[in-house]
Design a protein around this motif. Sequence first.
Motif, PDB file in Angstrom:
ATOM      1  N   GLU A 139       6.954  -8.327  -2.713  1.00  0.00           N
ATOM      2  CA  GLU A 139       6.417  -7.665  -1.519  1.00  0.00           C
ATOM      3  C   GLU A 139       6.516  -8.664  -0.363  1.00  0.00           C
ATOM      4  O   GLU A 139       6.153  -9.828  -0.543  1.00  0.00           O
ATOM      5  CB  GLU A 139       4.937  -7.329  -1.711  1.00  0.00           C
ATOM      6  CG  GLU A 139       4.634  -6.385  -2.849  1.00  0.00           C
ATOM      7  CD  GLU A 139       3.217  -6.606  -3.380  1.00  0.00           C
ATOM      8  OE1 GLU A 139       2.304  -5.937  -2.910  1.00  0.00           O
ATOM      9  OE2 GLU A 139       3.042  -7.478  -4.253  1.00  0.00           O
ATOM     10  N   ASP A 163       9.658  -4.829  -1.973  1.00  0.00           N
ATOM     11  CA  ASP A 163       8.766  -3.690  -2.203  1.00  0.00           C
ATOM     12  C   ASP A 163       7.939  -3.498  -0.935  1.00  0.00           C
ATOM     13  O   ASP A 163       7.008  -4.244  -0.667  1.00  0.00           O
ATOM     14  CB  ASP A 163       7.879  -3.985  -3.418  1.00  0.00           C
ATOM     15  CG  ASP A 163       6.881  -2.854  -3.691  1.00  0.00           C
ATOM     16  OD1 ASP A 163       6.655  -2.026  -2.803  1.00  0.00           O
ATOM     17  OD2 ASP A 163       6.321  -2.839  -4.805  1.00  0.00           O
ATOM     18  N   SER A 199       7.538   8.600  -6.163  1.00  0.00           N
ATOM     19  CA  SER A 199       6.427   7.640  -6.085  1.00  0.00           C
ATOM     20  C   SER A 199       6.989   6.242  -5.893  1.00  0.00           C
ATOM     21  O   SER A 199       8.207   6.020  -6.065  1.00  0.00           O
ATOM     22  CB  SER A 199       5.593   7.669  -7.372  1.00  0.00           C
ATOM     23  OG  SER A 199       6.353   7.113  -8.433  1.00  0.00           O
ATOM     24  N   GLY A 200       6.104   5.317  -5.593  1.00  0.00           N
ATOM     25  CA  GLY A 200       6.519   3.925  -5.445  1.00  0.00           C
ATOM     26  C   GLY A 200       6.985   3.336  -6.768  1.00  0.00           C
ATOM     27  O   GLY A 200       8.018   2.664  -6.838  1.00  0.00           O
ATOM     28  N   SER A 201       6.227   3.614  -7.833  1.00  0.00           N
ATOM     29  CA  SER A 201       6.603   3.054  -9.143  1.00  0.00           C
ATOM     30  C   SER A 201       7.987   3.539  -9.548  1.00  0.00           C
ATOM     31  O   SER A 201       8.780   2.788 -10.111  1.00  0.00           O
ATOM     32  CB  SER A 201       5.646   3.500 -10.246  1.00  0.00           C
ATOM     33  OG  SER A 201       4.345   3.464  -9.826  1.00  0.00           O
ATOM     34  N   LYS A 209       4.546   5.963  -0.350  1.00  0.00           N
ATOM     35  CA  LYS A 209       3.256   6.183   0.324  1.00  0.00           C
ATOM     36  C   LYS A 209       3.354   6.923   1.663  1.00  0.00           C
ATOM     37  O   LYS A 209       3.361   8.139   1.679  1.00  0.00           O
ATOM     38  CB  LYS A 209       2.542   4.848   0.486  1.00  0.00           C
ATOM     39  CG  LYS A 209       2.131   4.257  -0.889  1.00  0.00           C
ATOM     40  CD  LYS A 209       1.024   3.270  -0.748  1.00  0.00           C
ATOM     41  CE  LYS A 209       0.730   2.517  -2.025  1.00  0.00           C
ATOM     42  NZ  LYS A 209      -0.287   3.146  -2.856  1.00  0.00           N
ATOM     43  N   PHE A 228       1.569  -6.340  -6.809  1.00  0.00           N
ATOM     44  CA  PHE A 228       1.294  -4.978  -7.281  1.00  0.00           C
ATOM     45  C   PHE A 228       2.567  -4.172  -7.062  1.00  0.00           C
ATOM     46  O   PHE A 228       3.031  -4.021  -5.936  1.00  0.00           O
ATOM     47  CB  PHE A 228       0.115  -4.337  -6.537  1.00  0.00           C
ATOM     48  CG  PHE A 228      -0.386  -3.114  -7.269  1.00  0.00           C
ATOM     49  CD1 PHE A 228      -1.484  -3.180  -8.095  1.00  0.00           C
ATOM     50  CD2 PHE A 228       0.285  -1.902  -7.169  1.00  0.00           C
ATOM     51  CE1 PHE A 228      -1.925  -2.072  -8.818  1.00  0.00           C
ATOM     52  CE2 PHE A 228      -0.131  -0.788  -7.883  1.00  0.00           C
ATOM     53  CZ  PHE A 228      -1.249  -0.879  -8.704  1.00  0.00           C
ATOM     54  N   HIS A 229       3.146  -3.663  -8.159  1.00  0.00           N
ATOM     55  CA  HIS A 229       4.380  -2.883  -8.024  1.00  0.00           C
ATOM     56  C   HIS A 229       4.257  -1.487  -8.628  1.00  0.00           C
ATOM     57  O   HIS A 229       5.230  -0.733  -8.616  1.00  0.00           O
ATOM     58  CB  HIS A 229       5.547  -3.611  -8.697  1.00  0.00           C
ATOM     59  CG  HIS A 229       5.970  -4.854  -7.973  1.00  0.00           C
ATOM     60  ND1 HIS A 229       6.409  -4.858  -6.663  1.00  0.00           N
ATOM     61  CD2 HIS A 229       6.005  -6.158  -8.374  1.00  0.00           C
ATOM     62  CE1 HIS A 229       6.710  -6.092  -6.296  1.00  0.00           C
ATOM     63  NE2 HIS A 229       6.470  -6.903  -7.303  1.00  0.00           N
ATOM     64  N   GLY A 230       3.094  -1.141  -9.206  1.00  0.00           N
ATOM     65  CA  GLY A 230       2.952   0.191  -9.793  1.00  0.00           C
ATOM     66  C   GLY A 230       2.689   0.105 -11.277  1.00  0.00           C
ATOM     67  O   GLY A 230       2.857  -0.948 -11.897  1.00  0.00           O
ATOM     68  N   VAL A 279       6.348  -0.659  -0.218  1.00  0.00           N
ATOM     69  CA  VAL A 279       5.614   0.580  -0.465  1.00  0.00           C
ATOM     70  C   VAL A 279       4.339   0.635   0.392  1.00  0.00           C
ATOM     71  O   VAL A 279       3.979   1.693   0.920  1.00  0.00           O
ATOM     72  CB  VAL A 279       5.313   0.722  -1.973  1.00  0.00           C
ATOM     73  CG1 VAL A 279       4.296   1.812  -2.249  1.00  0.00           C
ATOM     74  CG2 VAL A 279       6.608   1.020  -2.739  1.00  0.00           C
ATOM     75  N   GLN A 280       3.668  -0.487   0.573  1.00  0.00           N
ATOM     76  CA  GLN A 280       2.482  -0.481   1.456  1.00  0.00           C
ATOM     77  C   GLN A 280       2.815  -0.950   2.865  1.00  0.00           C
ATOM     78  O   GLN A 280       2.212  -0.519   3.831  1.00  0.00           O
ATOM     79  CB  GLN A 280       1.377  -1.386   0.885  1.00  0.00           C
ATOM     80  CG  GLN A 280       0.635  -0.746  -0.270  1.00  0.00           C
ATOM     81  CD  GLN A 280      -0.830  -1.173  -0.369  1.00  0.00           C
ATOM     82  OE1 GLN A 280      -1.599  -1.132   0.593  1.00  0.00           O
ATOM     83  NE2 GLN A 280      -1.231  -1.558  -1.560  1.00  0.00           N
TER      84      GLN A 280
HETATM   85  C1  LIG Z   1       3.288  -2.582  -3.103  1.00  0.00           C
HETATM   86  C2  LIG Z   1       3.238  -1.411  -4.030  1.00  0.00           C
HETATM   87  N1  LIG Z   1       4.316  -1.113  -4.763  1.00  0.00           N
HETATM   88  C3  LIG Z   1       4.341  -0.062  -5.599  1.00  0.00           C
HETATM   89  C4  LIG Z   1       3.218   0.746  -5.735  1.00  0.00           C
HETATM   90  C5  LIG Z   1       3.263   1.916  -6.675  1.00  0.00           C
HETATM   91  O1  LIG Z   1       3.316   3.098  -5.951  1.00  0.00           O
HETATM   92  P1  LIG Z   1       2.868   4.491  -6.625  1.00  0.00           P
HETATM   93  O2  LIG Z   1       1.399   4.420  -6.854  1.00  0.00           O
HETATM   94  O3  LIG Z   1       3.277   5.523  -5.624  1.00  0.00           O
HETATM   95  O4  LIG Z   1       3.630   4.623  -7.889  1.00  0.00           O
HETATM   96  C6  LIG Z   1       2.070   0.480  -4.993  1.00  0.00           C
HETATM   97  C7  LIG Z   1       0.876   1.307  -5.139  1.00  0.00           C
HETATM   98  O5  LIG Z   1      -0.195   1.016  -4.702  1.00  0.00           O
HETATM   99  C8  LIG Z   1       2.078  -0.632  -4.115  1.00  0.00           C
HETATM  100  O6  LIG Z   1       1.011  -0.950  -3.391  1.00  0.00           O
END
Ligand SMILES: Cc1ncc(COP(=O)(O)O)c(C=O)c1O
Length: 444
Positions: A188, A221, A107-109, A250, A135-137, A223-224
């Motif tokens: 981000e 980050d 997962s991202g977190s 993601k 937003f990092h999780g 992730v998005q």
């Molecule tokens: C920029 C960002 N980092 C980390 C995460 C966390 O990812 P996850 O929900 O897969 O743990 C998200 C989730 O929306 C995100 O948008």
Amino acid sequence: MRLYEKWVNPQWVRLLDVLQMKVRYSRCIGTELHTEDGRKILDFNSGYCVHNAGHNHPRIKAAIIAEIERDGAAMLQTGVPELAGVLGAQLCERAGGKLTKAFFASSGSEGVEAAIKFSRAHTGRVAMLSAKGAFHGLTCGALSLMSDAFWKDGFGPMLADVEMVTFGALDELAAKLASKRFAAFIVEPVQVEAGMRIPDGEYLKQAQALCRRYGTLLVLDEVQTGLYRTGPFLAAHHFGVDPDMIILAKALSGGLIPVGAVLMTDAVYKSTYSSFKRSIVHTSTYSENALAMRAGLATLEVLEDERLGEGAAGLGEQVRQMLAARLAGYEMVAEIRGIGMLTAVEFRAPKRLRLRVPFQAFARIHPAMFGQVLVMHLFRDKGILTQICGNNFMVLKVAPPLIVTHDQLEQFVGALGDIVELMHSGGRFWSEALGMARRVIGAI
Ligand SMILES: Cc1ncc(COP(=O)(O)O)c(C=O)c1O
């Protein structure tokens, strides 16, 4: 649904009910979600940027099925997972710069947690720096890097020694970094959930120079924003930065298998995995599993063969132009901005008394009420699934799968135009909001 309600999360089901979004999906293909009662809904949220390649892409599905049928060592743990090597190489090659090692997660977190540990191991420092609004999780470490109280309340204490700076403010960043206390600045490249904050062209480059000067690692980050969402493979590529770590998740596995990845420099890798005794000092059971790796490889192939990054850049510009033309002159539309296939329509409180009174009344009930009524109208009346930003309720996020067509974008712009017209003419939009307010109050 009854079992989910009874055994999993009844509050979520109630919320969907209030929002009139409690529908049963029977088939999701490409950009289209089909419901059991025969409706077709266009997905303009992509599961928060999971479905860059569209829902259930046939090539990604086929790759996963073939991997299962191979009866290989999917989760052996004690062997060398060759596919992780192939995917690691492909990700590092595309990311470029100094990134030459990959750590895989689910997962991202989990990727953010790994980045926190790796940066501490590398620098010997404990403190972390992040940007307000991020937003990092929602795991404890990742959550510690976020400023929004909603996500944190009741879960403390968070990680000690985390500080935050204003996104985009270089002076503030320089002052913090000068203390030489921070292991990493995690940020981000585009703050999506904060309301699609896009930094000026120099911010990340200058941030990188400051990080280097004071011995802090720069961790992006993505992730998005990664996986061609903003046009290039990484949003970092818009800004000419060469970070020490990148976090991906993601869209990496086509929306079908949980996955996450941290790309890092050799130096960072060596600080954590510094001897063979420490070769598994940070790992997790499903990391590097064959299905996720195969899905990742197939997803890269699809995104590249179908040139979806180029599509995201071109069509993203077009949708912003169409939105600017259609929404011009409406007092509640503050700004349309974006990058690649990430677009924000920012709304503001109305000045005219006739609109201001109901707007303020709903904002008092819940600050997200206005945005959710907008999302509800788009969903129920226009068959388009969207969401507002998680940390900025006045911003509607437009993030369809990258396979979206020009016609579908036109359909969205027309639909949003109709709803914005409705909200400015008073009447039904606000009486609907009142109905929702009653349902919310009834549900509390
Ligand atoms: C920029 C960002 N980092 C980390 C995460 C966390 O990812 P996850 O929900 O897969 O743990 C998200 C989730 O929306 C995100 O948008």
